[in-house]
Write a protein that holds these residues in place. Structure first.
Motif, PDB file in Angstrom:
ATOM      1  N   UNK A  81       0.857  -1.181   0.000  1.00 22.73           N
ATOM      2  CA  UNK A  81       0.000   0.000   0.000  1.00 22.73           C
ATOM      3  C   UNK A  81       0.893   1.231   0.000  1.00 22.73           C
ATOM      4  N   UNK A  82       0.715   2.096  -0.994  1.00 22.13           N
ATOM      5  CA  UNK A  82       1.543   3.293  -1.119  1.00 22.13           C
ATOM      6  C   UNK A  82       0.660   4.505  -1.373  1.00 22.13           C
ATOM      7  N   UNK A  83       1.208   5.663  -1.060  1.00 19.54           N
ATOM      8  CA  UNK A  83       0.530   6.906  -1.395  1.00 19.54           C
ATOM      9  C   UNK A  83       1.062   7.379  -2.742  1.00 19.54           C
ATOM     10  N   UNK A  84       0.132   7.698  -3.629  1.00 18.51           N
ATOM     11  CA  UNK A  84       0.474   8.207  -4.961  1.00 18.51           C
ATOM     12  C   UNK A  84      -0.327   9.487  -5.158  1.00 18.51           C
ATOM     13  N   UNK A  85       0.281  10.466  -5.809  1.00 21.04           N
ATOM     14  CA  UNK A  85      -0.434  11.705  -6.069  1.00 21.04           C
ATOM     15  C   UNK A  85      -1.705  11.397  -6.855  1.00 21.04           C
ATOM     16  N   UNK A  86      -2.832  11.866  -6.349  1.00 25.59           N
ATOM     17  CA  UNK A  86      -4.120  11.595  -6.981  1.00 25.59           C
ATOM     18  C   UNK A  86      -4.144  12.086  -8.421  1.00 25.59           C
ATOM     19  N   UNK A  87      -3.487  13.200  -8.690  1.00 24.92           N
ATOM     20  CA  UNK A  87      -3.443  13.743 -10.055  1.00 24.92           C
ATOM     21  C   UNK A  87      -2.721  12.802 -11.020  1.00 24.92           C
ATOM     22  N   UNK A  88      -1.947  11.855 -10.492  1.00 24.93           N
ATOM     23  CA  UNK A  88      -1.190  10.919 -11.329  1.00 24.93           C
ATOM     24  C   UNK A  88      -1.921   9.596 -11.523  1.00 24.93           C
ATOM     25  N   UNK A  89      -3.224   9.573 -11.224  1.00 21.90           N
ATOM     26  CA  UNK A  89      -4.015   8.350 -11.335  1.00 21.90           C
ATOM     27  C   UNK A  89      -5.218   8.572 -12.243  1.00 21.90           C
ATOM     28  N   UNK A  90      -5.641   7.490 -12.893  1.00 19.65           N
ATOM     29  CA  UNK A  90      -6.863   7.512 -13.704  1.00 19.65           C
ATOM     30  C   UNK A  90      -7.551   6.169 -13.542  1.00 19.65           C
ATOM     31  N   UNK A  91      -8.872   6.153 -13.699  1.00 17.31           N
ATOM     32  CA  UNK A  91      -9.584   4.878 -13.679  1.00 17.31           C
ATOM     33  C   UNK A  91      -9.070   4.041 -14.841  1.00 17.31           C
ATOM     34  N   UNK A  92      -8.835   2.773 -14.563  1.00 12.12           N
ATOM     35  CA  UNK A  92      -8.247   1.882 -15.555  1.00 12.12           C
ATOM     36  C   UNK A  92      -9.320   1.350 -16.488  1.00 12.12           C
ATOM     37  N   UNK A  93      -9.032   1.424 -17.770  1.00  6.47           N
ATOM     38  CA  UNK A  93      -9.896   0.860 -18.800  1.00  6.47           C
ATOM     39  C   UNK A  93      -9.265  -0.448 -19.268  1.00  6.47           C
ATOM     40  N   UNK A  94     -10.052  -1.529 -19.429  1.00  9.79           N
ATOM     41  CA  UNK A  94      -9.485  -2.790 -19.887  1.00  9.79           C
ATOM     42  C   UNK A  94      -8.911  -2.643 -21.298  1.00  9.79           C
ATOM     43  N   UNK A  95      -7.807  -3.341 -21.541  1.00 10.44           N
ATOM     44  CA  UNK A  95      -7.226  -3.358 -22.879  1.00 10.44           C
ATOM     45  C   UNK A  95      -8.046  -4.289 -23.761  1.00 10.44           C
ATOM     46  N   UNK A  96      -7.940  -4.181 -25.091  1.00  8.94           N
ATOM     47  CA  UNK A  96      -8.716  -5.053 -25.969  1.00  8.94           C
ATOM     48  C   UNK A  96      -8.459  -6.553 -25.696  1.00  8.94           C
ATOM     49  N   UNK A  97      -7.239  -6.893 -25.310  1.00  8.55           N
ATOM     50  CA  UNK A  97      -6.913  -8.306 -25.010  1.00  8.55           C
ATOM     51  C   UNK A  97      -7.681  -8.812 -23.804  1.00  8.55           C
ATOM     52  N   UNK A  98      -7.960  -7.915 -22.841  1.00  6.33           N
ATOM     53  CA  UNK A  98      -8.642  -8.299 -21.616  1.00  6.33           C
ATOM     54  C   UNK A  98     -10.148  -8.449 -21.825  1.00  6.33           C
ATOM     55  N   UNK A  99     -10.686  -7.753 -22.806  1.00  6.33           N
ATOM     56  CA  UNK A  99     -12.120  -7.812 -23.039  1.00  6.33           C
ATOM     57  C   UNK A  99     -12.886  -7.062 -21.977  1.00  6.33           C
ATOM     58  N   UNK A 100     -14.167  -7.221 -22.004  1.00  6.31           N
ATOM     59  CA  UNK A 100     -15.036  -6.527 -21.052  1.00  6.31           C
ATOM     60  C   UNK A 100     -15.821  -7.504 -20.207  1.00  6.31           C
ATOM     61  N   UNK A 101     -15.189  -8.568 -19.727  1.00  8.47           N
ATOM     62  CA  UNK A 101     -15.863  -9.577 -18.907  1.00  8.47           C
ATOM     63  C   UNK A 101     -16.321  -9.012 -17.605  1.00  8.47           C
TER      64      UNK A 101
END
Length: 104
Positions: free
Chosen positions: A84-104
């Motif tokens: 568990x680490x602290x990361x600047x919130x401005x350096x984060x984004x919600x992760x979108x699945x890659x095409x290989x991962x699909x939308x399961x």
């Protein structure tokens, strides 16, 4: 339109009152944050983050509170440990699945 500031004073006299106030404040902050606990996030900038922390530039949001500079994120280290680490919130984004991962 009218804009003004209000100030109020409140006295918390017991540990139970203090705990209840903090719990309510925390719930309000969680509801208003851009991320929710459990969200998959992408590290968009590694500024200040050593290369051995945050492998894959991905993590899971543990705690994000509005108007704070940092969020707590669960990541992997280069040695394979979860951390568990602290990361600047401005350096984060919600992760979108890659095409290989699909939308399961």
């Amino acid at each position: 339109m009218l804009t003004f500031n209000e100030t109020r004073q409140r006295t918390l006299s017991t540990p139970d009152e203090i705990a209840a106030y903090l719990a309510e404040s925390f719930r309000d902050m969680q509801e208003n944050g851009p991320f929710k606990s459990g969200d998959e996030v992408t590290i968009t900038s590694r500024s200040g983050l050593p290369p051995e922390i945050g492998v894959g530039d991905v993590g899971i949001m543990l705690c994000d509170l509005p108007n704070q500079l940092f969020s707590w994120v669960l990541v992997f280290t280069a040695g394979g440990q979860q951390m568990a680490v602290q990361i600047q919130t401005a350096n984060l984004a919600k992760r979108e699945p890659t095409p290989e991962e699909g939308n399961d």
